[in-house]
Motif scaffolding. Sequence first.
Motif, mmCIF file in Angstrom:
data_model
loop_
_atom_site.group_PDB
_atom_site.id
_atom_site.type_symbol
_atom_site.label_atom_id
_atom_site.label_comp_id
_atom_site.label_asym_id
_atom_site.label_seq_id
_atom_site.Cartn_x
_atom_site.Cartn_y
_atom_site.Cartn_z
ATOM 1 N N ALA A 194 79.670 27.261 15.260
ATOM 2 C CA ALA A 194 78.506 27.610 16.075
ATOM 3 C C ALA A 194 78.779 27.303 17.541
ATOM 4 O O ALA A 194 79.401 26.291 17.879
ATOM 5 C CB ALA A 194 77.287 26.842 15.584
ATOM 6 N N LYS A 195 78.305 28.191 18.403
ATOM 7 C CA LYS A 195 78.527 28.035 19.837
ATOM 8 C C LYS A 195 77.245 28.372 20.581
ATOM 9 O O LYS A 195 76.556 29.324 20.246
ATOM 10 C CB LYS A 195 79.666 28.952 20.290
ATOM 11 C CG LYS A 195 80.070 28.774 21.744
ATOM 12 C CD LYS A 195 81.229 29.696 22.081
ATOM 13 C CE LYS A 195 81.646 29.537 23.542
ATOM 14 N NZ LYS A 195 82.760 30.457 23.895
ATOM 15 N N GLU A 196 76.930 27.567 21.583
ATOM 16 C CA GLU A 196 75.736 27.775 22.396
ATOM 17 C C GLU A 196 76.133 28.248 23.790
ATOM 18 O O GLU A 196 76.938 27.616 24.454
ATOM 19 C CB GLU A 196 74.936 26.480 22.491
ATOM 20 C CG GLU A 196 73.645 26.601 23.275
ATOM 21 C CD GLU A 196 72.882 25.296 23.345
ATOM 22 O OE1 GLU A 196 72.216 24.962 22.346
ATOM 23 O OE2 GLU A 196 72.952 24.621 24.387
ATOM 24 N N VAL A 236 69.118 30.680 26.154
ATOM 25 C CA VAL A 236 70.272 30.214 25.383
ATOM 26 C C VAL A 236 70.567 31.204 24.266
ATOM 27 O O VAL A 236 69.668 31.615 23.531
ATOM 28 C CB VAL A 236 70.009 28.810 24.787
ATOM 29 C CG1 VAL A 236 71.196 28.367 23.937
ATOM 30 C CG2 VAL A 236 69.743 27.806 25.895
ATOM 31 N N HIS A 292 72.894 31.875 20.814
ATOM 32 C CA HIS A 292 73.660 31.175 19.783
ATOM 33 C C HIS A 292 74.611 32.170 19.121
ATOM 34 O O HIS A 292 74.185 33.198 18.585
ATOM 35 C CB HIS A 292 72.730 30.543 18.747
ATOM 36 C CG HIS A 292 71.835 29.483 19.323
ATOM 37 N ND1 HIS A 292 72.248 28.187 19.532
ATOM 38 C CD2 HIS A 292 70.551 29.544 19.769
ATOM 39 C CE1 HIS A 292 71.268 27.478 20.064
ATOM 40 N NE2 HIS A 292 70.218 28.273 20.217
ATOM 41 N N THR A 293 75.881 31.872 19.159
ATOM 42 C CA THR A 293 76.900 32.742 18.565
ATOM 43 C C THR A 293 77.819 31.909 17.681
ATOM 44 O O THR A 293 77.710 30.682 17.605
ATOM 45 C CB THR A 293 77.735 33.434 19.654
ATOM 46 O OG1 THR A 293 78.438 32.440 20.413
ATOM 47 C CG2 THR A 293 76.858 34.247 20.595
ATOM 48 N N ARG A 328 74.587 29.093 27.430
ATOM 49 C CA ARG A 328 73.409 28.930 28.283
ATOM 50 C C ARG A 328 73.516 29.941 29.417
ATOM 51 O O ARG A 328 74.095 29.679 30.470
ATOM 52 C CB ARG A 328 73.349 27.499 28.812
ATOM 53 C CG ARG A 328 72.045 27.111 29.463
ATOM 54 C CD ARG A 328 71.999 25.607 29.685
ATOM 55 N NE ARG A 328 71.822 24.908 28.423
ATOM 56 C CZ ARG A 328 70.645 24.509 27.946
ATOM 57 N NH1 ARG A 328 69.539 24.738 28.630
ATOM 58 N NH2 ARG A 328 70.558 23.882 26.798
ATOM 59 N N THR A 346 64.177 31.254 26.356
ATOM 60 C CA THR A 346 64.168 30.120 25.424
ATOM 61 C C THR A 346 63.108 29.112 25.846
ATOM 62 O O THR A 346 62.422 28.520 25.016
ATOM 63 C CB THR A 346 65.560 29.459 25.385
ATOM 64 O OG1 THR A 346 66.541 30.443 25.046
ATOM 65 C CG2 THR A 346 65.598 28.338 24.369
#
Length: 272
Positions: A22-24, A12, A14-15, A26, A65
């Motif tokens: 926040a954006k995840e 994962v 994270h950006t 996958r 992760t």
Amino acid sequence: MELLEIRNVTKVFHTRSFWGKAKEIRALDGVSLTLSKGESLGIVGESGCGKSTLASLIIHLAEPTSGEILLYGRDISHAKEKEVREIRKKIQIVFQDPYSSLSPRMKIGDILMEPARVMGEFSEIHRRQRAEELLEMVGLRKSAMDRYPHEFSGGQRQRISIARALMTRPEILILDEPTSALDVSVQAQVLNLLMDLREQLHLTYLFISHNLVVVRYISDRTAVMEKGKIVEIGTSDHILTHPADPYTKELIAAVPMIGKTFIPPHRIADLG
């Protein structure tokens, strides 16, 4: 025991968006695979499906992760720096673009010997002898040792990249789209070289591509990846001729054909 085993691996990222939200992402979602000694396993899927992310985790350019990556039954997912050196003696990678993966400021001989120098392998004389042997093995002359990357064609540069990857005598070679940046007329030559090297050096391949026909040509089994997941896996022939997943069928629909016959890699150039 499998040579390499990937167990339920997730990655994962994270950006943040332009507005700071926040954006995840996958990139991998519960991927499980096994790779036997001497096998060639193809991983196929469109750009962004997670193929190269998986390769970077195996070679330890990044850490998962969650999940495990086992080499000879030992988890290498979160290996320490000293362990990573040992891992990279056994697992090497050939990147997609030979133009950007070779330093333009280094002579070919230094490029080939650098992995052994970094890992403290062999004496300097032995390194040079091995580099010369590898150049001949991939179809180039020893005189290439004293030349620079810009003096070679794309296909020749990729041969040099393959030779560099073999410098530490790895057991597993990860091939990340090794022919997609090459002219079609050169692709089959490089594929044939890889097949010869596999037999000659008893190598194990993880071959990443978006092209099912190329994967079938060089791989015993094929895993189809979509959006970070393995959606189908089986022998390469069966995947291409009897696909079960709708996504696999879409990939096959994009494959060049003459009538109902798939065009092998060495014939595509003849149609241009």
